[in-house]
Scaffold this motif. Structure first.
Motif, mmCIF file in Angstrom:
data_model
loop_
_atom_site.group_PDB
_atom_site.id
_atom_site.type_symbol
_atom_site.label_atom_id
_atom_site.label_comp_id
_atom_site.label_asym_id
_atom_site.label_seq_id
_atom_site.Cartn_x
_atom_site.Cartn_y
_atom_site.Cartn_z
ATOM 1 N N TRP A 8 0.812 -1.213 0.000
ATOM 2 C CA TRP A 8 0.000 0.000 0.000
ATOM 3 C C TRP A 8 0.852 1.273 0.000
ATOM 4 N N LEU A 9 2.000 1.241 0.635
ATOM 5 C CA LEU A 9 2.906 2.390 0.536
ATOM 6 C C LEU A 9 3.405 2.565 -0.892
ATOM 7 N N SER A 10 3.708 1.462 -1.551
ATOM 8 C CA SER A 10 4.139 1.518 -2.954
ATOM 9 C C SER A 10 3.033 2.048 -3.843
ATOM 10 N N VAL A 11 1.815 1.596 -3.616
ATOM 11 C CA VAL A 11 0.674 2.069 -4.409
ATOM 12 C C VAL A 11 0.477 3.569 -4.206
ATOM 13 N N CYS A 12 0.577 4.035 -2.967
ATOM 14 C CA CYS A 12 0.420 5.472 -2.692
ATOM 15 C C CYS A 12 1.506 6.290 -3.382
ATOM 16 N N LEU A 13 2.740 5.820 -3.332
ATOM 17 C CA LEU A 13 3.839 6.523 -3.997
ATOM 18 C C LEU A 13 3.620 6.569 -5.507
ATOM 19 N N ILE A 14 3.202 5.460 -6.075
ATOM 20 C CA ILE A 14 2.930 5.408 -7.518
ATOM 21 C C ILE A 14 1.807 6.364 -7.878
ATOM 22 N N LEU A 15 0.747 6.380 -7.074
ATOM 23 C CA LEU A 15 -0.369 7.294 -7.356
ATOM 24 C C LEU A 15 0.051 8.756 -7.261
ATOM 25 N N LEU A 16 0.929 9.082 -6.317
ATOM 26 C CA LEU A 16 1.444 10.453 -6.225
ATOM 27 C C LEU A 16 2.240 10.824 -7.475
ATOM 28 N N LEU A 17 3.097 9.913 -7.914
ATOM 29 C CA LEU A 17 3.887 10.175 -9.122
ATOM 30 C C LEU A 17 3.002 10.284 -10.356
ATOM 31 N N PHE A 22 0.216 13.594 -14.332
ATOM 32 C CA PHE A 22 -1.066 13.919 -14.949
ATOM 33 C C PHE A 22 -1.287 15.425 -14.961
ATOM 34 N N VAL A 23 -0.882 16.091 -13.908
ATOM 35 C CA VAL A 23 -1.138 17.532 -13.768
ATOM 36 C C VAL A 23 -0.130 18.368 -14.542
ATOM 37 N N PHE A 24 1.145 18.031 -14.423
ATOM 38 C CA PHE A 24 2.196 18.854 -15.024
ATOM 39 C C PHE A 24 2.672 18.249 -16.341
ATOM 40 N N ASN A 25 2.694 19.065 -17.367
ATOM 41 C CA ASN A 25 3.130 18.641 -18.693
ATOM 42 C C ASN A 25 4.629 18.902 -18.826
ATOM 43 N N PRO A 26 5.429 17.841 -19.035
ATOM 44 C CA PRO A 26 6.881 18.033 -19.163
ATOM 45 C C PRO A 26 7.272 18.916 -20.347
ATOM 46 N N PRO A 30 9.381 22.149 -18.358
ATOM 47 C CA PRO A 30 10.581 21.298 -18.301
ATOM 48 C C PRO A 30 11.400 21.475 -17.024
ATOM 49 N N SER A 31 11.264 22.600 -16.362
ATOM 50 C CA SER A 31 12.045 22.806 -15.142
ATOM 51 C C SER A 31 11.529 21.963 -13.975
ATOM 52 N N CYS A 32 10.332 21.421 -14.084
ATOM 53 C CA CYS A 32 9.753 20.584 -13.027
ATOM 54 C C CYS A 32 10.120 19.109 -13.193
ATOM 55 N N PHE A 33 10.910 18.775 -14.202
ATOM 56 C CA PHE A 33 11.231 17.385 -14.500
ATOM 57 C C PHE A 33 12.727 17.196 -14.670
#
Length: 122
Positions: A8-17, A22-26, A30-33
Motif C-alpha cells: 500500500w505504501l508503494s501504491v500510494c507513492l505510484i499514485l502520487l507520481l 497527470f497535472v504537469f506537462n513536461p 521542463p524545469s519541473c522534471f
C-alpha cells in the motif's frame, strides 16, 4: 514491514507520481522534471529521452503522441506493472516472475534498449 503495508505504501507513492505527471506537462514545464544530461552534452537522444513526455501523453490517452515521444514507454508500462504485481504474489506467479526478470529476458531487453537508442538517432 509487512508485505501488505509495503504494497500500500508503494501504491500510494505510484499514485502520487502518476498524479504529478497527470497535472504537469513536461513539454510545458521542463524545469519541473529531470533533464537528460546525455542529450544536453552530446545532442543525441538516449533510450529514455522523451519518456516523461510519453508517460504524460499515455495518462491523457494520447497514445500516438506517446509513441512518437518514446515508443519504449508504451511497452514498458505493462512490463513493469507485471513485475510490480508479481513481486507481491511471488508464490502464485513464480513462473511468470522468473520469465519477466530472468537472465535471458533482461539480456534481450538490454539489447532492445541499446538498439532503440542507436536507431532513434539515425
Amino acid at each position: 514491514m509487512t508485505k501488505k503495508i509495503t504494497f500500500w505504501l508503494s501504491v500510494c507513492l505510484i499514485l502520487l507520481l502518476v498524479g504529478y505527471f497527470f497535472v504537469f506537462n513536461p513539454a510545458q514545464n521542463p524545469s519541473c522534471f529531470l533533464p537528460c544530461y546525455i542529450y544536453e552534452i552530446t545532442g543525441y537522444q538516449c533510450s529514455g529521452c522523451g519518456s516523461q513526455r510519453a508517460f504524460y501523453e499515455v495518462l491523457h490517452l494520447n497514445f500516438r503522441e506517446a509513441f512518437h515521444q518514446n515508443a519504449l514507454v508504451l511497452f514498458g508500462i505493462p512490463y513493469f506493472s507485471l513485475i510490480f504485481f508479481t513481486s507481491f504474489h511471488q508464490e502464485k506467479y513464480a513462473k511468470l516472475r522468473q520469465f519477466l526478470i530472468g537472465k535471458k529476458t533482461i539480456l534481450i531487453l538490454f539489447i532492445i534498449v541499446i538498439l532503440f537508442g542507436i536507431f532513434r538517432n539515425l
